[in-house]
Structures are given as C-alpha cells and as structure tokens.
Scaffold this motif. Structure first.
Motif, PDB file in Angstrom:
ATOM      1  N   TYR A 233       3.574   0.350  -8.117  1.00  6.93           N
ATOM      2  CA  TYR A 233       2.305   0.834  -8.677  1.00  6.93           C
ATOM      3  C   TYR A 233       2.550   1.844  -9.794  1.00  6.93           C
ATOM      4  O   TYR A 233       1.610   2.348 -10.406  1.00  6.93           O
TER       5      TYR A 233
ATOM      6  N   ASP B 106      -5.144  -5.952  -5.224  1.00  3.08           N
ATOM      7  CA  ASP B 106      -5.317  -5.234  -3.952  1.00  3.08           C
ATOM      8  C   ASP B 106      -6.730  -4.664  -3.879  1.00  3.08           C
ATOM      9  O   ASP B 106      -7.276  -4.212  -4.898  1.00  3.08           O
TER      10      ASP B 106
ATOM     11  N   ALA C  32      -7.806  -1.972  -2.939  1.00  7.20           N
ATOM     12  CA  ALA C  32      -7.947  -0.578  -3.380  1.00  7.20           C
ATOM     13  C   ALA C  32      -8.572  -0.514  -4.776  1.00  7.20           C
ATOM     14  O   ALA C  32      -9.300   0.428  -5.110  1.00  7.20           O
TER      15      ALA C  32
ATOM     16  N   THR D 232       1.554   1.272   2.139  1.00  5.55           N
ATOM     17  CA  THR D 232       2.927   0.747   1.987  1.00  5.55           C
ATOM     18  C   THR D 232       3.603   0.480   3.340  1.00  5.55           C
ATOM     19  O   THR D 232       4.805   0.680   3.491  1.00  5.55           O
TER      20      THR D 232
ATOM     21  N   TYR E 282       4.208  -2.234   4.241  1.00  6.35           N
ATOM     22  CA  TYR E 282       5.062  -3.386   3.913  1.00  6.35           C
ATOM     23  C   TYR E 282       6.375  -2.971   3.267  1.00  6.35           C
ATOM     24  O   TYR E 282       7.087  -3.796   2.700  1.00  6.35           O
TER      25      TYR E 282
ATOM     26  N   GLN F 188       1.104  10.661   0.538  1.00 10.57           N
ATOM     27  CA  GLN F 188       0.206  10.114  -0.474  1.00 10.57           C
ATOM     28  C   GLN F 188      -0.597  11.272  -1.043  1.00 10.57           C
ATOM     29  O   GLN F 188      -1.107  12.107  -0.298  1.00 10.57           O
TER      30      GLN F 188
ATOM     31  N   ASN G 259      -2.073  -1.015   9.218  1.00  5.61           N
ATOM     32  CA  ASN G 259      -2.811  -1.544   8.081  1.00  5.61           C
ATOM     33  C   ASN G 259      -3.189  -2.982   8.386  1.00  5.61           C
ATOM     34  O   ASN G 259      -2.373  -3.896   8.252  1.00  5.61           O
TER      35      ASN G 259
HETATM   36  C1  LIG Z   1      -2.509   3.942  -4.043  1.00  4.70           C
HETATM   37  N1  LIG Z   1      -2.476   2.763  -4.874  1.00  4.70           N
HETATM   38  C2  LIG Z   1      -3.781   2.578  -5.474  1.00  4.70           C
HETATM   39  C3  LIG Z   1      -1.502   2.945  -5.919  1.00  4.70           C
HETATM   40  C4  LIG Z   1      -2.035   1.610  -4.196  1.00  4.70           C
HETATM   41  C5  LIG Z   1      -2.843   1.094  -3.111  1.00  4.70           C
HETATM   42  C6  LIG Z   1      -2.022   0.194  -2.217  1.00  4.70           C
HETATM   43  C7  LIG Z   1      -2.869  -0.477  -1.254  1.00  4.70           C
HETATM   44  C8  LIG Z   1      -2.127  -1.290  -0.268  1.00  4.70           C
HETATM   45  N2  LIG Z   1      -2.990  -2.218   0.356  1.00  4.70           N
HETATM   46  C9  LIG Z   1      -1.518  -0.394   0.766  1.00  4.70           C
HETATM   47  O1  LIG Z   1      -2.210  -0.050   1.701  1.00  4.70           O
HETATM   48  O2  LIG Z   1      -0.367  -0.053   0.672  1.00  4.70           O
END
Ligand SMILES: C[N+](C)(C)CCCC[C@H](N)C(=O)O
Ligand SMILES: O=C(O)CCC(=O)C(=O)O
Ligand SMILES: [Fe+2]
Length: 406
Positions: free
Chosen positions: A202, A216, A218, A230, A232, A240, A319
């Motif tokens: 990102y 995504d 988001a 993350t 994954y 964060q 998640n």
């Molecule tokens: C924060 N930012 C907008 C950069 C990324 C968002 C990542 C969202 C992903 N589904 C997860 O939960 O990791």
C-alpha cells in the motif's frame, strides 16, 4: 554401572555450604540460610530462592555461563559453542553465597550466576508474570480510565510525554496524539517518535479516499466490520496509524474493540474453544488485480497466538473479509472451529465492548494491530484518511529504551 552423575543424586546444600564431589548425600541446615537451598537432582539442579523452587537443566546451566570466555559482555552475545557441551554434563562442585551460585564443571571451569538473575531467567520466574502487562477493556473500562491524549508539541520534544503515551499504548493497545498538523508529513513525523514505518504494497505513508483505487473494501464508502489488518501477512503489521485529514459528510466513525478482552472471555467460558482458536492454523489471503496492482499475499497462523507456558495471548488475527478457504483441518475439527469462532465473534460484537470515536483532522490514532480490532461506519461525502503501519519490534524497543516493561 552407576554413572558418575548418579553419585551426585540428591546432593543438597544451603547457603554458605560447600559440597564436595563424591559425597553421597549432604544436607546442610544453616538457620539464617533458609532463603536459599539447593539440591543436585538426577536430571536437574533444584534451587529454592526468593520464594520459588526452580529447576535448571545441567546443560542449560553450562550454556548460560557468563564468564569472559563463554560470553562477550561488550556485545551481549554468547561465545560458547552450545553444541560442544557434553549432554550428560554435571557440576563437580557447588557453592552458594549471599548473592551467587558457583558451579565448577568437570574441566575446572567455574560459572558464577547471580541468584536474582537465575530467578529472572528461570521457567518458574517467567511463569510468575505476564510477558506484557495489559489492561483489558470494554467501552466502560476504557472511558472511565480517562486517558489523556498526548499533545503534538510536547510529544515531539519531551521524552516523558512519549513515555506516558507508550505506557498507555502498551497497557490499552490504543493511544492518541492531538493537535498534529493535518498533513501526511506531520503524520509521518509523529510516527517516527514511536518506531519505524513498515512499508507494504500500500506504500509507506498512505493517503486514501473512497475512490476504489485499490482492490479492497477499505477504498469505498461502505461500513467495515471489526477486523485486524494484514492478517494475510506471515507477520501482520504491528501498529496501524490513522489520521483523518478531511471529511465533509456524515458517518465514518471508527470502531475499536479490544480483541484480548474478548479472547479472555472465551478462555474463561470455554477453554476448549480457546484452545481450538489458539492451535488451529488458518489462512488469510489478499488477492488484488486492479489498476496495475498485482498482489497475492497469504498468511498462515491461528486466530489467537499464545505463549504456550501461560496461555497469554500476544496476537489476534481476525478478519472475516480476508480469511481464505479453510483447508488445514479435517471436517469434524472444522465444525468445532466454527463453534469456537462463533463464540469469539459474539464476544467481539457485544455492544458494551465497542468503543466508537470520530477521527478529526489533528487527532492521530495509534492502534496495536496485534490486539485491537478496528472498523468503520459507512459514510457520505469526501473523506480522506492518511496513515501508515509501524513495526511492532521497534515500538517496544522505543518503550524499553525509555525504561518501560515491554
Ligand atoms: C490501510 N490501508 C488502507 C492502506 C489498507 C487497507 C487494507 C485492508 C485489508 N483488507 C486489510 O484488512 O488488511
Ligand atoms: O476508513 C477507515 O476508517 C478504516 C478503513 C480500514 O479498515 C483500513 O484502512 O484499514
Ligand atoms: Fe482495516
């Protein structure tokens, strides 16, 4: 034939006693020495000190020699080749004074251990306290604690302010800095007091709106249920950081839930469910094929990562959006896992566990992504959120350098 080691079986002593090799059995009782007793058992050294009865493996004792030849105290690194220690090693001589244990090894080498160091370094000592002291919270507990936010100017210039911030962050898993200039640069600056930025696919610092520029949810205006980010990654991002630089519209509040509070409830109500959640590895996955972004990330790990010696949770991955096909367990275990997951979810969804905050320009939120779940309400209008991830190791490193336990 009886091994040499056997002849030391049940050698014992107390403070200031000296036992000699060859004594079949020694038992010393110096009255004032009740605070420290030792015994050479067959397979380990038993030490009673500081109210604890500790057991040390003999190879462990030889391995932990801090003498100049075995340990470099300038670099704090071991010199000794552990693989060269005889796995059947036993000390020839044992001596204890007020503060130390001395062992003489078969080759004449003497090791001195300070008694408090042995307590700290023992399994019993470790089991006595949590690795990371925390205050688990629901909405009331957090609100009633009335934790002050740090303030930008002081946060940037005063280590005491940073220390206060980190103490709260370690205890609660969230903390705020206010009065930060509403720019990406200032947000980056404020994070650098805490640790190192973890760059991901990102980017380093991100600044996003609901433009679906990435594949995504988001990057939309939709509500997001509580989750960790993350999941994954093989090692999910530690922290964060969110700073809402702009919002002209309605909704968009941030939801925070203490994952460890929920995990603790599961442990109390159903240890079997807790065990399933902490033992069964689950995959999370991120697949992106959009706007020239091609990513495929897979992270494998249990929903609850715990230290096996005390069941202390140190990381939650939760998640439901990003959870991948479950193919790591047979169907019957799968069903039991779903039951356990349902219980954890029910705890995470209890309204009394939800903390809702509206992020405003100037207010930077730090979230322990290994502990506290975040989510958001759907929203209207232009909303711009910037932030980054930080590595957890470097945050705790900063905390330790300020004298905090972490
Ligand atoms: C924060 N930012 C907008 C950069 C990324 C968002 C990542 C969202 C992903 N589904 C997860 O939960 O990791
Ligand atoms: O938009 C938000 O407030 C948060 C979205 C989110 O979960 C994320 O960016 O990780
Ligand atoms: Fe997220």
């Amino acid at each position: 034939m009886m091994s040499l080691a056997r002849t030391f079986t049940r050698l014992r002593g107390t403070l200031q006693s000296v036992s000699q090799a060859g004594c079949k059995q020694t038992s010393n009782t110096i009255p004032q020495a009740a605070a420290c007793n030792w015994q050479l058992l067959d397979d380990c050294f038993e030490l009673s000190y500081g109210g604890l009865v500790m057991h040390f493996d003999y190879v462990w004792l030889r391995d932990h020699c801090r003498s100049a030849s075995c340990y470099n105290s300038k670099t704090n690194q071991r010199n000794l080749d552990t693989a060269s220690i005889d796995l059947g090693i036993r000390p020839l001589k044992t001596r204890v004074d007020e503060e130390n244990l001395f062992l003489t090894w078969p080759d004449g080498h003497v090791t001195r251990y300070s008694l408090p160091w042995l307590v700290d370094s023992s399994f019993k000592g470790q089991k006595q306290s949590a690795v990371q002291p925390r205050i688990l919270w629901n909405s009331d507990i957090y609100t009633n604690a009335k934790l002050p936010s740090a303030s930008w100017e002081k946060f940037m210039s005063c280590d005491e302010e940073l220390k206060r911030f980190l103490r709260n962050f370690l205890l609660y898993g969230i903390a705020f800095v206010e009065d930060v200039p509403a720019t990406v640069d200032a947000t980056e600056t404020v994070t650098q007091r805490v640790g190192l930025i973890r760059e991901t696919m990102y980017g380093r610092m991100w600044n996003f709106t609901s433009d679906f520029s990435r594949g995504d949810t988001a990057y939309t205006k939709l509500a997001l249920d509580r989750h960790t980010d993350t999941s994954y990654f093989q090692e999910p991002c530690g922290i964060q950081v969110f700073h809402c630089l702009r919002h002209e519209g309605t909704g968009g509040r941030t939801l925070l839930v203490d994952g460890f509070y929920a995990a603790e409830k599961v442990l109390q109500q159903s240890p079997e469910n807790f065990e399933l959640l902490s033992r069964i590895p689950i995959k999370h996955e991120y697949i992106e094929n959009q706007n020239n972004h091609r990513n495929h990330m897979i992270g494998i790990g249990p929903l609850l990562s715990v230290y096996p010696w005390n069941n202390e949770v140190y990381m939650i991955r939760y998640n439901n959006y990003d959870r991948a096909a479950i193919n790591t367990i047979p169907h019957d275990v799968t069903h039991r896992w779903y039951v356990a997951h349902r219980q954890l979810t029910a705890e995470l969804r209890k309204p009394e566990n939800e903390l809702w905050v509206k992020l405003k320009p100037g207010k930077v939120l730090f979230i322990d992504n290994w502990r506290v779940l975040h989510g958001r309400e759907s929203f209207t209008g232009l909303r711009q959120l910037c932030g980054c991830y930080l590595t957890r190791d470097d945050m705790v490193n900063t905390a330790r350098s300020l004298g905090l336990q972490a």
